[in-house]
Design a protein around this motif. Sequence first.
Motif, mmCIF file in Angstrom:
data_model
loop_
_atom_site.group_PDB
_atom_site.id
_atom_site.type_symbol
_atom_site.label_atom_id
_atom_site.label_comp_id
_atom_site.label_asym_id
_atom_site.label_seq_id
_atom_site.Cartn_x
_atom_site.Cartn_y
_atom_site.Cartn_z
ATOM 1 N N ARG A 16 -55.673 54.986 -59.564
ATOM 2 C CA ARG A 16 -54.921 53.670 -58.622
ATOM 3 C C ARG A 16 -54.805 54.383 -57.009
ATOM 4 O O ARG A 16 -55.262 53.896 -56.212
ATOM 5 N N GLU A 17 -54.391 55.731 -57.010
ATOM 6 C CA GLU A 17 -54.489 56.251 -55.821
ATOM 7 C C GLU A 17 -55.838 56.174 -55.224
ATOM 8 O O GLU A 17 -55.929 56.067 -54.033
ATOM 9 N N VAL A 22 -59.433 53.320 -50.844
ATOM 10 C CA VAL A 22 -60.739 52.463 -50.428
ATOM 11 C C VAL A 22 -59.971 51.020 -49.954
ATOM 12 O O VAL A 22 -60.486 50.534 -48.980
ATOM 13 N N ILE A 23 -59.336 50.569 -50.613
ATOM 14 C CA ILE A 23 -58.790 49.102 -50.492
ATOM 15 C C ILE A 23 -58.131 49.076 -48.909
ATOM 16 O O ILE A 23 -58.137 48.176 -48.393
ATOM 17 N N GLY A 24 -57.310 50.209 -48.758
ATOM 18 C CA GLY A 24 -56.434 50.363 -47.405
ATOM 19 C C GLY A 24 -57.390 50.827 -46.282
ATOM 20 O O GLY A 24 -56.572 51.040 -45.253
ATOM 21 N N TYR A 91 -59.088 61.019 -52.997
ATOM 22 C CA TYR A 91 -58.644 59.899 -52.021
ATOM 23 C C TYR A 91 -59.313 60.252 -50.774
ATOM 24 O O TYR A 91 -59.527 61.173 -50.214
ATOM 25 N N ILE A 92 -59.757 59.016 -49.816
ATOM 26 C CA ILE A 92 -60.101 59.355 -48.636
ATOM 27 C C ILE A 92 -58.862 58.879 -47.467
ATOM 28 O O ILE A 92 -58.113 58.003 -47.796
ATOM 29 N N ALA A 93 -59.128 59.492 -46.272
ATOM 30 C CA ALA A 93 -58.124 59.055 -45.256
ATOM 31 C C ALA A 93 -58.150 57.478 -44.712
ATOM 32 O O ALA A 93 -59.219 56.975 -44.945
ATOM 33 N N GLN A 94 -57.310 56.930 -44.319
ATOM 34 C CA GLN A 94 -57.352 55.382 -43.813
ATOM 35 C C GLN A 94 -58.331 55.283 -43.070
ATOM 36 O O GLN A 94 -58.957 53.853 -43.147
#
Length: 323
Positions: A16-17, A22-24, A91-94
Amino acid sequence: MVSVIMPVYNVEKYLREAISSVIGQSYQEWELILVDDGSTDRSASICDQYAKADKRIKVIHQKNGGLSAARNTGIKSSSGEYLLFLDSDDYIAQNALSELVMKAENENSDIVLFEMSQVNDETGEIIKYSTYTINACNSLLQLLDSDNYYAMACGYLIKRRVIIEGNISFYEGILHEDELFTMQVMLKCRKISIVAKTDYFYRIRSNSIIKSNKNLSGKGNSLLFIIMKMAGWYPEYEKNSDYQKAIDIRMEHLFQRAMADYFEGSPIVQFKMLENMHKCTQIVSCLDREWSKREDVQYVCKKYVIIGAKTYIKKMILKGKQD
């Protein structure tokens, strides 16, 4: 548009994270391709939930084939101008996608390199993993000479055209598959750009195969196999001495890592690696690479000959007794 390719296998704790990162994104022109590689936990259903909620998310369910097979499925299903590989426990940065795409378009780049940080899964501590000491790059050789080359495929935004036209894919069935893929991509890129900031957070898990001391022979033999594949690239770049030198630098680095696995391993590990070590040194010697003449490399060759001779003598003695 950016195609984010995410292989998924039994990562319900982290998935989920990864998807939410990506969604964010501040940059919204993306598609997320989730390749469920035969998960046996709740990962598959989590993927389906997100796909139902967002049309930009595509889910592909397939039998377990490993990381390379899942990434290759993602490449085939992608439609974006750029590709980004994101592991499902990272995860990737915003602002990652917006910064990388802007860099690629402003400089007409085939590939954009960016920095990565490690996240300790147990403590949550974030440690810098890759740091670029140069702000611009004119060639692959410059990256290697300045010690700014990182093989992890997740550390690059890549123009999809480079991969499709170059017929490049991840080699399946080996460890360290990024070593082959990234080098092949780099050799096909005309323009390389660098974003010297962390856009990717790479989770370090205690059960990681690559980070553990288990399966040294598997890791070592994979490195040796990769060297032998790279040696086969020399004829293609016969007229480009810089590219041949770049391949040579990487081959020597990989051989040093394989040697470390060999000498760290038990006699059984060494025996499992010895034949491939010998094949590898023979191939490199035929190419007349200077590093193949090193003392430690020659030691392995001599040891292979000695063991081979002993095995042959034992077979002859046994055959004599049977006769």
